[in-house]
Design a protein around this motif. Structure first.
Motif, short mmCIF file in Angstrom:
data_model
loop_
_atom_site.label_atom_id
_atom_site.label_comp_id
_atom_site.label_asym_id
_atom_site.label_seq_id
_atom_site.Cartn_x
_atom_site.Cartn_y
_atom_site.Cartn_z
N ALA A 103 59.72 -38.75 16.61
CA ALA A 103 60.46 -39.35 17.73
C ALA A 103 59.92 -38.84 19.07
O ALA A 103 59.77 -39.60 20.03
CB ALA A 103 61.94 -39.03 17.61
N LEU A 104 59.59 -37.56 19.10
CA LEU A 104 59.06 -36.96 20.34
C LEU A 104 57.67 -37.53 20.65
O LEU A 104 57.36 -37.85 21.80
CB LEU A 104 58.99 -35.44 20.17
CG LEU A 104 58.79 -34.61 21.43
CD1 LEU A 104 59.96 -34.74 22.38
CD2 LEU A 104 58.61 -33.12 21.06
N ALA A 105 56.88 -37.66 19.60
CA ALA A 105 55.51 -38.17 19.79
C ALA A 105 55.51 -39.62 20.26
O ALA A 105 54.57 -40.07 20.91
CB ALA A 105 54.72 -38.03 18.50
N ALA A 106 56.57 -40.36 19.88
CA ALA A 106 56.63 -41.78 20.24
C ALA A 106 57.08 -42.02 21.67
O ALA A 106 56.97 -43.13 22.19
CB ALA A 106 57.56 -42.52 19.29
N ARG A 112 67.28 -42.54 18.83
CA ARG A 112 66.41 -42.67 17.66
C ARG A 112 66.84 -41.77 16.51
O ARG A 112 66.69 -42.13 15.34
CB ARG A 112 64.97 -42.36 18.05
CG ARG A 112 64.31 -43.55 18.71
CD ARG A 112 62.86 -43.30 19.01
NE ARG A 112 62.35 -44.41 19.83
CZ ARG A 112 61.32 -44.30 20.64
NH1 ARG A 112 60.69 -43.15 20.76
NH2 ARG A 112 60.90 -45.35 21.33
N LEU A 113 67.32 -40.59 16.85
CA LEU A 113 67.65 -39.63 15.80
C LEU A 113 69.06 -39.81 15.24
O LEU A 113 69.33 -39.36 14.13
CB LEU A 113 67.47 -38.20 16.33
CG LEU A 113 66.02 -37.78 16.61
CD1 LEU A 113 65.97 -36.48 17.41
CD2 LEU A 113 65.24 -37.61 15.31
N ASN A 162 64.06 -45.64 11.29
CA ASN A 162 63.17 -46.72 11.70
C ASN A 162 62.04 -46.10 12.50
O ASN A 162 62.29 -45.47 13.53
CB ASN A 162 63.91 -47.73 12.57
CG ASN A 162 65.06 -48.37 11.83
OD1 ASN A 162 64.93 -48.74 10.67
ND2 ASN A 162 66.20 -48.45 12.48
N SER A 163 60.83 -46.27 11.99
CA SER A 163 59.68 -45.67 12.71
C SER A 163 59.61 -46.20 14.12
O SER A 163 59.59 -47.43 14.32
CB SER A 163 58.38 -45.99 11.98
OG SER A 163 58.32 -45.22 10.81
N PRO A 164 59.60 -45.30 15.10
CA PRO A 164 59.55 -45.77 16.49
C PRO A 164 58.19 -46.34 16.83
O PRO A 164 57.19 -45.95 16.22
CB PRO A 164 59.82 -44.50 17.30
CG PRO A 164 59.42 -43.39 16.40
CD PRO A 164 59.58 -43.86 15.00
N PRO A 165 58.17 -47.28 17.78
CA PRO A 165 56.85 -47.78 18.20
C PRO A 165 56.08 -46.65 18.85
O PRO A 165 56.67 -45.87 19.62
CB PRO A 165 57.20 -48.88 19.22
CG PRO A 165 58.58 -48.56 19.68
CD PRO A 165 59.25 -47.85 18.56
#
Lengths: 209, 188
Positions: free
Chosen positions: A143-146, A193-194, A204-207
């Motif tokens: 989530a952070l990387a997205a 997201r989390l 759900n994989s974030p974009p």
């Protein structure tokens, strides 16, 4: 807290590096010793691969040496250093986006020769809990990387270093209110997201950024 | 531990205080407190129920971020950096800067600027003189051509009066008459 508070001493050491005399290497070594932990940590949060963060930290400090001539005493050393770190990190992320590759090191977590650095203390934690925690950590990282790069950098610099909002704003090339807005929005996105994952395990994989 | 704001702080301050977190790489062993263990109202002064909900959400997120791994910097990083710097210095000294780099160096630019300027000024002066002369020559030719243009045209010759006027002007010089008289027997 995380990074060491900056002192005038840092600027003095940096000026010695800039002058390039016989004591310049010693001055550089002192600066590396003082700032290596926050720099490596910042790079690790952005990449996030411990070995690559170390390699990039080496490049950051080498670049610090090369860029010493551009250092002005009026600028804070931490801002100068983290601007270099952020730029190199951005280059690396762009390079990765252009040439995506599967890292052979990604399985370190399960490898006995490369212990999972992410787990702090597993003494009283069952294997099941350990696995769950590992999965949660990977989701937080994902989530952070997205997040957009500026939001992520603002959150990491704010939470994990002692840099002031003014310094973070200078590194990001924005104003202080804009920096606070970046942090606020970034944290809000992380929460959104989390939340489903924490409640129901749904993910759900974030974009990607 | 991160310092907590005293009760009664400004509403915006509690949020920024939470953003700053409680744990960092300098203190990797301290675990982040869970959101449940924090009595938000007690630590951040009097908050509205809405603010309290938001505070708890922020603290929960902070707890999650606190779970993220810590990268410990290698102990030999300084030595590696110095090795790298020394290696680059050696490389630069061995190969030396490229001719392009030397050409572009500040010293070269400073040293070469004056002769370059003088040379440029000389070239400009020579080109200026040549173009001025060429212009003068062209003007002269144009003037001559303009004078020739005053002669009557072919149409004028069709006019009888004009032809007569031309014939009247064509008077023979006395020496020519003498010469023709002397040549008379030869021609016949």
């Amino acid at each position: 807290m995380s990074s060491l508070p900056e002192t005038d001493e840092d600027a003095q050491w940096m000026l010695r590096v800039k002058r390039g005399g016989s004591d310049a290497p010693e001055a550089l070594a002192r600066l590396v010793e003082r700032w290596k932990q926050p720099v490596v940590h910042f790079l690790f949060r952005s990449l996030p691969d411990a070995e690559e963060a170390e390699d990039l930290a080496l490049i950051v400090f080498t670049q610090l040496w090369k860029s010493a001539a551009r250092y002005q005493i009026s600028a804070r050393f931490s801002t100068f250093l983290f601007t270099i770190a952020r730029n190199l990190c951005l280059n690396e992320l762009r390079r990765r986006a252009r040439h995506p590759a599967v890292s052979l090191d990604e399985s370190h977590g399960d490898d006995e020769t490369h212990p999972f650095r992410q787990i702090e203390d597993a003494r009283q934690v069952s294997a099941d809990e350990l696995m769950q925690r590992g999965e949660l950590v990977s989701k937080i990282n994902e989530a952070l990387a997205a997040l957009p790069e500026k939001q992520r950098t603002a959150i990491v610099l704010c939470r994990d270093t002692d840099l002031s909002y003014e310094e973070i704003a200078e590194i990001l090339g924005t104003s202080v209110p804009a920096t606070k807005s970046l942090i606020h929005r970034g944290r809000e996105v992380l929460r959104i997201r989390l939340k489903p994952y924490l409640k129901t395990g749904e993910w759900n994989s974030p974009p990607s950024d | 531990m991160k310092p907590r704001p005293k009760p009664g702080v400004e509403p915006a301050a509690w949020r920024e205080s939470v953003w700053k977190g409680r744990r960092g790489p300098g203190n990797p062993t301290s675990a982040a407190p869970s959101a449940a263990s924090v009595d938000a109202g007690q630590n951040f002064g009097t908050l509205t129920s809405e603010q309290q909900v938001e505070l708890e959400a922020e603290l929960a997120l902070d707890g999650l971020l606190g779970m993220l791994p810590i990268a410990v910097a290698p102990t030999n990083l300084a030595a590696r950096v110095l090795d790298e710097v020394a290696r680059e210095d050696r490389t630069t000294r061995t190969h030396g800067p490229s001719w392009l780099a030397r050409l572009a160096s500040r010293w070269t630019i400073r040293a070469g600027l004056r002769p370059l300027g003088i040379g440029l000024a000389l070239v400009l002066a020579v080109v200026g003189v040549i173009s001025q002369r060429s212009l003068e020559k062209r003007l002269l030719m144009a003037r001559e051509v303009a004078e020739v243009a005053t002669i009557p045209g072919v149409d004028a010759l069709r006019n009888f009066d004009a032809i007569s006027a031309l014939s009247a002007d064509a008077r023979l010089h006395p020496s020519d008459v003498e010469l023709m008289a002397a040549m008379g027997p030869v021609n016949h």
